[in-house]
Design a protein around this motif. Structure first.
Motif: not given
Length: 172
Positions: A18-19, A9-12, A160-161, A166-167
């Motif tokens: 989240s991207a 399950l990927y939540t966004t 987040l790094p 790029d996303i």
């Protein structure tokens, strides 16, 4: 023995975090030959906004308007997520087939994530977080932290790094 991961399950929340976490969900699915369900939860209006609408439009008009707008918004978000996945995986059509469901629901994010995990039989959850440092992290309150406290399945929380990534969902 570690249980096999069959469904992720990927939540966004449609944020950069989240991207970025989407790539981890895809990688996990590939590594485990698993399917992916994508979940986005739309939170309810705050009580003050709800009261304002009721006072100015009336109960019947609010109910009619809400139903139409909710369905339209749900469809647009589903389309946006599907388009994002297609763009991100344009060179990997076999990986795109791993996405077996896009679910956009209304409610409390934590409750809906827990509910969908059980309903869909997911073995793990992958979600992004804002990762704003140790001081912020010590105070509970984020969706990720609340999910961690209440679930008995593995949860991957992807920060987040640093620097540019790029996303993003913004281009879609």
């Amino acid at each position: 023995m570690i249980p096999r991961i069959r469904k992720v399950l990927y939540t966004t929340d449609l944020s950069k975090n989240s991207a970025y976490a989407f790539r981890y969900a895809i990688n996990t699915a590939r590594q485990h030959n698993a399917k992916i369900h994508i979940l986005h939860v739309i939170e309810a209006l705050p009580p003050t906004a709800e009261t304002f609408l009721l006072l100015n439009l009336g109960k019947k008009k609010v109910a009619q308007t809400r139903q139409g707008l909710q369905e339209e918004l749900r469809k647009k978000i589903e389309e946006r997520i599907a388009k994002f996945a297609e763009i991100e995986l344009k060179d990997e059509p076999e990986t795109l087939k791993r996405i077996v469901g896009i679910h956009v629901v209304y409610g409390d994010p934590v409750s809906e994530i827990l509910s969908k995990t059980d309903e869909l039989g997911c073995d793990t959850i992958i979600m992004g977080t804002h990762g704003k440092g140790t001081v912020t992290h010590t105070f509970l309150g984020s969706v990720a932290e609340k999910v961690l406290r209440r679930i008995r399945k593995p949860v991957y929380i992807i920060p987040l790094p640093k620097g540019d990534i790029d996303i993003s969902f913004k281009e879609i």
